[in-house]
Design an enzyme around this catalytic site. Structure first.
Site, mmCIF file in Angstrom:
data_model
loop_
_atom_site.group_PDB
_atom_site.id
_atom_site.type_symbol
_atom_site.label_atom_id
_atom_site.label_comp_id
_atom_site.label_asym_id
_atom_site.label_seq_id
_atom_site.Cartn_x
_atom_site.Cartn_y
_atom_site.Cartn_z
ATOM 1 N N SER A 17 76.473 22.761 -18.814
ATOM 2 C CA SER A 17 76.624 22.194 -17.464
ATOM 3 C C SER A 17 75.483 22.619 -16.549
ATOM 4 O O SER A 17 75.062 23.790 -16.553
ATOM 5 C CB SER A 17 77.930 22.681 -16.825
ATOM 6 N N VAL A 62 89.196 18.103 -7.559
ATOM 7 C CA VAL A 62 88.736 17.690 -6.223
ATOM 8 C C VAL A 62 89.383 16.389 -5.724
ATOM 9 O O VAL A 62 89.166 16.004 -4.588
ATOM 10 C CB VAL A 62 87.193 17.561 -6.142
ATOM 11 N N ALA A 92 83.182 8.798 -13.638
ATOM 12 C CA ALA A 92 83.484 7.359 -13.561
ATOM 13 C C ALA A 92 84.225 7.000 -14.840
ATOM 14 O O ALA A 92 83.907 7.534 -15.909
ATOM 15 C CB ALA A 92 82.213 6.532 -13.451
ATOM 16 N N TYR A 154 74.114 2.794 -15.920
ATOM 17 C CA TYR A 154 74.484 3.861 -14.980
ATOM 18 C C TYR A 154 75.461 3.268 -13.959
ATOM 19 O O TYR A 154 76.319 3.961 -13.409
ATOM 20 C CB TYR A 154 73.234 4.440 -14.303
ATOM 21 N N LYS A 161 76.177 7.668 -6.351
ATOM 22 C CA LYS A 161 75.108 8.609 -5.979
ATOM 23 C C LYS A 161 74.423 8.169 -4.686
ATOM 24 O O LYS A 161 73.981 9.015 -3.903
ATOM 25 C CB LYS A 161 74.076 8.730 -7.111
ATOM 26 N N LEU A 193 77.840 17.293 -21.041
ATOM 27 C CA LEU A 193 79.055 16.548 -21.383
ATOM 28 C C LEU A 193 79.087 15.217 -20.633
ATOM 29 O O LEU A 193 79.311 14.152 -21.229
ATOM 30 C CB LEU A 193 80.260 17.398 -20.967
HETATM 31 P P1 NAD Z 1 79.136 18.313 -16.828
HETATM 32 O O1 NAD Z 1 80.016 17.419 -17.635
HETATM 33 O O2 NAD Z 1 78.768 19.605 -17.413
HETATM 34 O O3 NAD Z 1 79.740 18.538 -15.376
HETATM 35 C C1 NAD Z 1 80.530 17.591 -14.723
HETATM 36 C C2 NAD Z 1 81.637 18.363 -14.071
HETATM 37 O O4 NAD Z 1 82.429 17.514 -13.227
HETATM 38 C C3 NAD Z 1 82.604 19.009 -15.070
HETATM 39 O O5 NAD Z 1 82.629 20.398 -14.877
HETATM 40 C C4 NAD Z 1 83.937 18.390 -14.725
HETATM 41 O O6 NAD Z 1 85.011 19.294 -14.903
HETATM 42 C C5 NAD Z 1 83.714 18.076 -13.246
HETATM 43 N N1 NAD Z 1 84.699 17.132 -12.705
HETATM 44 C C6 NAD Z 1 84.886 15.822 -13.016
HETATM 45 N N2 NAD Z 1 85.951 15.337 -12.337
HETATM 46 C C7 NAD Z 1 86.428 16.357 -11.579
HETATM 47 C C8 NAD Z 1 87.530 16.496 -10.682
HETATM 48 N N3 NAD Z 1 88.360 15.477 -10.415
HETATM 49 N N4 NAD Z 1 87.733 17.700 -10.081
HETATM 50 C C9 NAD Z 1 86.916 18.741 -10.341
HETATM 51 N N5 NAD Z 1 85.872 18.684 -11.175
HETATM 52 C C10 NAD Z 1 85.636 17.499 -11.808
HETATM 53 O O7 NAD Z 1 77.822 17.410 -16.542
HETATM 54 P P2 NAD Z 1 76.539 17.676 -15.611
HETATM 55 O O8 NAD Z 1 75.499 16.761 -16.148
HETATM 56 O O9 NAD Z 1 76.256 19.129 -15.505
HETATM 57 O O10 NAD Z 1 76.994 17.073 -14.207
HETATM 58 C C11 NAD Z 1 76.901 17.814 -12.992
HETATM 59 C C12 NAD Z 1 76.328 16.935 -11.888
HETATM 60 O O11 NAD Z 1 74.945 16.679 -12.148
HETATM 61 C C13 NAD Z 1 76.987 15.570 -11.729
HETATM 62 O O12 NAD Z 1 77.060 15.258 -10.353
HETATM 63 C C14 NAD Z 1 75.986 14.641 -12.397
HETATM 64 O O13 NAD Z 1 76.078 13.311 -11.942
HETATM 65 C C15 NAD Z 1 74.696 15.306 -11.966
HETATM 66 N N6 NAD Z 1 73.495 14.921 -12.698
HETATM 67 C C16 NAD Z 1 73.451 15.032 -14.049
HETATM 68 C C17 NAD Z 1 72.306 14.660 -14.737
HETATM 69 C C18 NAD Z 1 72.226 14.771 -16.226
HETATM 70 O O14 NAD Z 1 71.368 14.111 -16.831
HETATM 71 N N7 NAD Z 1 73.057 15.567 -16.872
HETATM 72 C C19 NAD Z 1 71.183 14.178 -14.031
HETATM 73 C C20 NAD Z 1 71.247 14.088 -12.638
HETATM 74 C C21 NAD Z 1 72.414 14.452 -11.982
#
Ligand code: NAD
Length: 259
Positions: A17, A62, A92, A154, A161, A193
């Protein structure tokens, strides 16, 4: 850099994460952290948190106002205030990412925007009194270039976003007077994930490796270091901003060799 600072990190699911990369950077700089988690990943998050000195964990979904209220009541009790809030979560429904954007259902749209964008507003509101007590604070969220440009598949997450980035600006404007800063980090693709649920993600990674100025993908630890800057006094003049940590990918107009 963060000695004596108190922070809460939302969004650790496992060691891949982005939130975990950020938590390690903040904790390494001396911050005391609380990590919140969704029930199903509780064991993993408790194991990870055990490696961060002085940290604590608590469940929080959340989408539930009572969970948010309970989380901040516990934070208040344990910390008595808050300096840093990291919002690193999104969701989503799978069908909204597998199909075409024009077919997004009302319910999928609602869920994506609620979890991925509204949650920042709700958490900022709950954090405000705790941060005011500490003389200000730093709120950091995670976004992606899909807010502004079209990345097929996406889909509704791009719309969420865009709402998130706009929320950053409105929150920054309103929370600036009590010295609470609100910023977003726009990361390049990182294999987490959540990322694995986006169809065609490996091809996206390959494309970034070829097209980004730095010719490589982004690592969660690099995002962690940008978050460390945003959480620290080094960024005391920065708010309402989207800072890219994407190997420079977003500056390119094309990756085709011209001329
Ligand atoms: P991740 O799956 O590790 O983290 C996503 C998290 O969202 C998880 O911990 C999950 O438990 C949490 N979540 C989802 N629904 C929830 C809810 N109802 N209540 C509480 N928590 C909830 O994936 P990640 O890639 O580390 O995502 C973290 C952020 O980074 C996200 O906003 C994602 O859009 C953003 N992001 C990711 C990437 C990428 O390529 N991985 C790129 C840019 C931005």
């Amino acid at each position: 850099m963060l000695q004596g600072k108190l922070g809460v990190v939302f969004g650790v699911a496992n060691r891949r994460s982005i939130a975990w990369g950020i938590a390690q950077a903040l904790s390494g700089a001396g911050a005391r952290l609380a990590l919140t988690y969704q029930e199903r990943v509780g064991d993993t998050v408790n194991e990870l948190a055990a490696t961060l000195p002085g940290s604590m964990t608590m469940p929080c979904d959340v989408t539930r106002d009572e969970d948010i209220e309970g989380t901040f009541a516990r934070l208040d009790e344990a910390f008595g205030g808050l300096d840093i809030l990291v919002h690193s979560l999104a969701f989503a429904p799978h069908e909204a990412l597998a199909g075409t954007f024009v077919d997004t259902t009302r319910e999928a749209f609602r869920i994506a925007l609620d979890v991925s964008a509204y949650s920042l507003v709700a958490l900022a509101r709950a954090a405000r009194p705790l941060m005011e007590r500490r003389g200000g604070g730093s709120i950091i969220t995670m976004t992606y270039l899909g807010s502004d440009r079209v990345f097929p598949r996406y889909n509704v997450m791009g719309v969420a976003k865009a709402a998130l980035e706009s929320s950053v600006r409105y929150l920054a404007s309103e929370l600036g007077p009590p010295s609470i800063r609100v910023n977003a980090i726009s990361a390049g693709p990182i294999r987490t994930l959540a990322a694995r649920s986006i169809p065609g993600f490996p091809r996206m990674e390959e494309h970034v490796r070829q097209a980004a100025p730095l010719r490589r993908n982004t690592e969660a630890a690099e995002v962690g270091d940008v978050a460390l800057f945003l959480a620290s006094d080094l960024s005391r003049g920065v708010t309402g901003e989207v800072i890219f940590c994407d190997s420079g990918y977003h500056v390119m107009g094309t990756s085709m060799p011209l001329g």
